[in-house]
Design a protein around this motif. Sequence first.
Motif, PDB file in Angstrom:
ATOM      1  N   GLU A  55       9.161  15.125   3.608  1.00 30.93           N
ATOM      2  CA  GLU A  55       9.043  13.724   4.017  1.00 30.93           C
ATOM      3  C   GLU A  55       8.174  13.600   5.273  1.00 30.93           C
ATOM      4  N   TRP A  60       4.116  11.461   5.703  1.00 33.43           N
ATOM      5  CA  TRP A  60       3.606  10.381   6.551  1.00 33.43           C
ATOM      6  C   TRP A  60       3.246  10.842   7.961  1.00 33.43           C
ATOM      7  N   ARG A  61       3.101  12.160   8.128  1.00 33.30           N
ATOM      8  CA  ARG A  61       2.657  12.700   9.411  1.00 33.30           C
ATOM      9  C   ARG A  61       1.427  13.574   9.220  1.00 33.30           C
ATOM     10  N   PHE A  67       1.283   9.754  13.024  1.00 32.02           N
ATOM     11  CA  PHE A  67       1.327   9.169  11.691  1.00 32.02           C
ATOM     12  C   PHE A  67      -0.038   9.317  11.022  1.00 32.02           C
ATOM     13  N   ARG A 113      -1.676   7.091   5.308  1.00 33.85           N
ATOM     14  CA  ARG A 113      -0.700   6.560   4.356  1.00 33.85           C
ATOM     15  C   ARG A 113       0.388   5.783   5.082  1.00 33.85           C
ATOM     16  N   LYS A 114       0.887   6.336   6.186  1.00 34.78           N
ATOM     17  CA  LYS A 114       1.911   5.655   6.955  1.00 34.78           C
ATOM     18  C   LYS A 114       1.388   4.353   7.543  1.00 34.78           C
ATOM     19  N   GLU A 147       1.572   1.791   4.834  1.00 35.49           N
ATOM     20  CA  GLU A 147       2.973   1.500   4.533  1.00 35.49           C
ATOM     21  C   GLU A 147       3.593   0.658   5.650  1.00 35.49           C
ATOM     22  N   GLU A 148       3.305   1.021   6.895  1.00 32.85           N
ATOM     23  CA  GLU A 148       3.878   0.320   8.037  1.00 32.85           C
ATOM     24  C   GLU A 148       3.375  -1.113   8.111  1.00 32.85           C
ATOM     25  N   GLN A 199       2.423   2.230  17.785  1.00 30.25           N
ATOM     26  CA  GLN A 199       2.367   3.385  16.899  1.00 30.25           C
ATOM     27  C   GLN A 199       0.961   3.964  16.877  1.00 30.25           C
ATOM     28  N   PHE A 252      -1.796   6.704  15.078  1.00 28.57           N
ATOM     29  CA  PHE A 252      -2.143   7.288  13.795  1.00 28.57           C
ATOM     30  C   PHE A 252      -3.395   8.155  13.953  1.00 28.57           C
TER      31      PHE A 252
END
Length: 392
Positions: A227, A231-232, A239, A242-243, A246-247, A304, A306
Amino acid sequence: MQIAKQSDDDSVGVFSRVPVDSYEVEREAVIAMLERERRSLTSSLIAIGLMAVAVAMLPDASFMAALLVLRLASFLFTRRAASMLEDRVRARLPLRNSRRVLLCAMSLTGITLALMLWPQPPDSPLGAVRMIQLVVVVAVTLIAVTLAALPGSVDAMLTTFWATACALVLFHPGGGDPVMIGVLTLLILGIRIYSASAGHHMRSSARILVENRQLSEDLADALAHAEFLSWRDPLTGLFNRRKLFEETRLDSSGLARHLLTIDLDRFKAINDTYGHAVGDRVLIAAANAIRDWCRTLGEDGTHQAFRLGGEEFLVLARGMDDAEMIDAAEQLRAQISELGELFPDHPEIAISASLGLTGWRFGEGLDDALQRADGACYQAKDHGRNRVRRAA
């Protein structure tokens, strides 16, 4: 938290068999044994009650009643010692003293059970005598099997029972049949063998329980790792793209939002000059700086970070106005430009970043906001790099 680069072998052996901790096996066996011992409390009380009925049927019951009281006291002492041991086992506390107390209690159990076999006068009711003998043999067997996970305590009980019973046969004033010593010896050996088999079964069951628990923990770790990687970014721990989608797809916050793109300047030259190992260290250092910078802006999760790929990073910031974001972006730019101090083995290395900032309007698609932020980042590069530009 710094995330080091993972090798291709990191995920190998996730499900490799890990040696079972012998302490955990012993602990589970003792816990199961003591739970069984506690559940046998009713049976023990019934056995004492049957002996009390049999003693009451004897012509002169006073002496046997005293022995029965002694047996009851020994039973209560053993029950208390077992309870103390269970409490310490569950709390993972040292067990040496508790084991010694239980060993003494079991030794007394063997003595008091054997004393219940005290030879009775010839005129005693045969049924009462046989009932006492039967209850004693059954009690010794059940105790030896119930506490089989503690062979030392079982051996102490069986040894004291055998020695006391043999002493009754040999030294009782009324005399006794020496053949009974052989019978007692065979009886004790049989009970000990049966107890050892039960103890082996307890430890085998405990081992399976511990193995299954470790397997479940390994599986949970593997799923968590999978998991995490979903997303990491495996290199920096930030992140991934993809995250990001999604976020932002699930984002229902009413706070003002800004996108800040960060592109390391001349990163290809760093890779070409110092090698990809140093390049990866630069990416990790930049990611750590961005992560720490996000934490200084507010609570975890509000802002956040990324990694979009290569040397490109993105920050989604919430709850800040334009002026605050410009000042914060300048602080981040300055922090990145100081990362070269982390590479004393390469004092000539130059690390900097160009940053593009834009507001993300409510109802606007992510792609449109990203395009503006990228455009501002390109302007920063076109105007000399190592600077912040805000999209109009």
